[in-house]
Design an enzyme around this catalytic site. Sequence first.
Site, PDB file in Angstrom:
ATOM      1  N   GLY A 187      19.836  26.035   9.520  1.00 32.41           N
ATOM      2  CA  GLY A 187      21.263  26.174   9.224  1.00 32.41           C
ATOM      3  C   GLY A 187      22.158  26.048  10.450  1.00 32.41           C
ATOM      4  N   ASN A 192      15.030  24.108  -0.641  1.00 35.85           N
ATOM      5  CA  ASN A 192      15.179  25.556  -0.791  1.00 35.85           C
ATOM      6  C   ASN A 192      16.659  25.816  -0.989  1.00 35.85           C
ATOM      7  OD1 ASN A 192      15.219  28.297  -0.657  1.00 35.85           O
ATOM      8  ND2 ASN A 192      14.502  28.459   1.471  1.00 35.85           N
ATOM      9  N   TRP A 193      17.015  26.111  -2.232  1.00 38.26           N
ATOM     10  CA  TRP A 193      18.439  26.285  -2.541  1.00 38.26           C
ATOM     11  C   TRP A 193      18.963  27.625  -2.032  1.00 38.26           C
ATOM     12  CZ3 TRP A 193      19.257  24.307  -8.319  1.00 38.26           C
ATOM     13  CH2 TRP A 193      18.923  22.948  -8.367  1.00 38.26           C
ATOM     14  N   LYS A 194      18.058  28.525  -1.693  1.00 36.13           N
ATOM     15  CA  LYS A 194      18.445  29.876  -1.251  1.00 36.13           C
ATOM     16  C   LYS A 194      19.387  30.487  -2.289  1.00 36.13           C
ATOM     17  CE  LYS A 194      17.623  28.348   3.441  1.00 36.13           C
ATOM     18  NZ  LYS A 194      17.926  28.407   4.861  1.00 36.13           N
ATOM     19  N   SER A 218      17.395  22.152   9.493  1.00 38.02           N
ATOM     20  CA  SER A 218      18.430  21.121   9.639  1.00 38.02           C
ATOM     21  C   SER A 218      17.927  19.703   9.390  1.00 38.02           C
ATOM     22  CB  SER A 218      19.109  21.228  11.010  1.00 38.02           C
ATOM     23  OG  SER A 218      19.756  22.486  11.136  1.00 38.02           O
ATOM     24  N   GLU A 270      14.275  34.140   6.617  1.00 38.75           N
ATOM     25  CA  GLU A 270      15.383  35.001   6.181  1.00 38.75           C
ATOM     26  C   GLU A 270      14.853  36.284   5.554  1.00 38.75           C
ATOM     27  OE1 GLU A 270      17.299  31.918   3.947  1.00 38.75           O
ATOM     28  OE2 GLU A 270      17.817  30.938   5.849  1.00 38.75           O
ATOM     29  N   HIS A 313       9.607  33.223   4.169  1.00 40.44           N
ATOM     30  CA  HIS A 313      10.762  32.569   4.793  1.00 40.44           C
ATOM     31  C   HIS A 313      11.348  33.486   5.864  1.00 40.44           C
ATOM     32  CE1 HIS A 313      14.597  30.620   5.410  1.00 40.44           C
ATOM     33  NE2 HIS A 313      14.053  29.543   4.871  1.00 40.44           N
ATOM     34  N   GLY A 337      17.003  23.013   3.444  1.00 39.53           N
ATOM     35  CA  GLY A 337      17.985  23.963   2.919  1.00 39.53           C
ATOM     36  C   GLY A 337      19.264  23.238   2.536  1.00 39.53           C
ATOM     37  N   GLY A 338      20.246  23.274   3.423  1.00 38.77           N
ATOM     38  CA  GLY A 338      21.591  22.749   3.145  1.00 38.77           C
ATOM     39  C   GLY A 338      21.619  21.367   2.513  1.00 38.77           C
ATOM     40  N   GLU A 396       9.164  26.301  10.252  1.00 35.07           N
ATOM     41  CA  GLU A 396      10.621  26.331  10.307  1.00 35.07           C
ATOM     42  C   GLU A 396      11.078  27.135  11.517  1.00 35.07           C
ATOM     43  OE1 GLU A 396      12.303  25.621   6.074  1.00 35.07           O
ATOM     44  OE2 GLU A 396      12.009  27.770   6.317  1.00 35.07           O
TER      45      GLU A 396
HETATM   46  P1  13P Z   1      18.485  24.144   6.606  1.00 37.48           P
HETATM   47  O1  13P Z   1      17.910  22.835   6.162  1.00 37.48           O
HETATM   48  O2  13P Z   1      19.800  24.459   5.954  1.00 37.48           O
HETATM   49  O3  13P Z   1      18.512  24.261   8.089  1.00 37.48           O
HETATM   50  O4  13P Z   1      17.485  25.296   6.072  1.00 37.48           O
HETATM   51  C1  13P Z   1      16.139  25.172   6.313  1.00 37.48           C
HETATM   52  C2  13P Z   1      15.430  26.225   5.539  1.00 37.48           C
HETATM   53  O5  13P Z   1      15.540  27.393   5.813  1.00 37.48           O
HETATM   54  C3  13P Z   1      14.600  25.787   4.401  1.00 37.48           C
HETATM   55  O6  13P Z   1      13.811  26.829   3.925  1.00 37.48           O
END
Ligand code: 13P
Length: 249
Positions: free
Chosen positions: A172, A9-11, A212, A96, A94, A233-234, A166
């Site tokens: 994050g 997920n590149w966000k 993470s 967020e 998600h 994500g990251g 998640e």
């Molecule tokens: P991180 O891997 O950066 O913690 O993010 C997870 C995420 O929100 C994937 O959708």
Amino acid sequence: MRKQIAAGNWKMNLTFEEGKSLLAALKSANRPSDVKTILGVPGPYLKTFQDSCDDDSLCVAAQNIHHELKGAYTGETSVSMVKSIGVRYVIIGHSERREYQKESNALLKTKVDIALEHDLSPIFCCGESLEIRKSGSQNAFVSNQLKESLFHLSAEDLSKLVIAYEPIWAIGTGETASPGQAQEMHHALRSFIGETYGQEVADGISILYGGSVKPANAKEIFSQADVDGGLVGGASLKAEDFKQIIHSF
Ligand code: 13P
């Protein structure tokens, strides 16, 4: 057998050029044939990136869709727009978006419905806050997220979903759920689905862990019986890291 999935997920990260380089690195990498890689890329890149993927082992996902089919919703993207460029997955729910856009279980239910009506497979995210985890009510909370957004579906439709657990406190933050915590929740969710839909349906649904995930912990997390991959994500923004994660099954 359940599909093993390494999803990124590149966000709201990476320019078009940066994204193209990352995609090229992943495409040229030697990827295991039994792991599906899905990249949740920014909307403006979807068509170009989808067209350059083989679709089978590597494809893209939209990060969101609107819950209405069309109309006066400036800045939004509809399900038919996403569908019309050949994309087959969409991330829905998600944390967020639940937090910043105030997306409720009821609204997410309408997004899941409209996605399925248009043949898009939702990657449905769920997960609890730190406060809920500390109170010990995480299983009930996350089960309720599934119940309120998904349990009106037929077994056939539910089977088209991928679920991503998640925990918000692990997103994050560098803090990961332990493999045991992930397994416990995934098992609880699968049992909960089994109670309503039967064990066969529950056993067929891929449940990904997100929060993470990195090369150093992916193997142990993915080796848990009810963990079928990750939503990353990251670490999905770095070719070397994500390649290692794809090889962690
Ligand atoms: P991180 O891997 O950066 O913690 O993010 C997870 C995420 O929100 C994937 O959708």
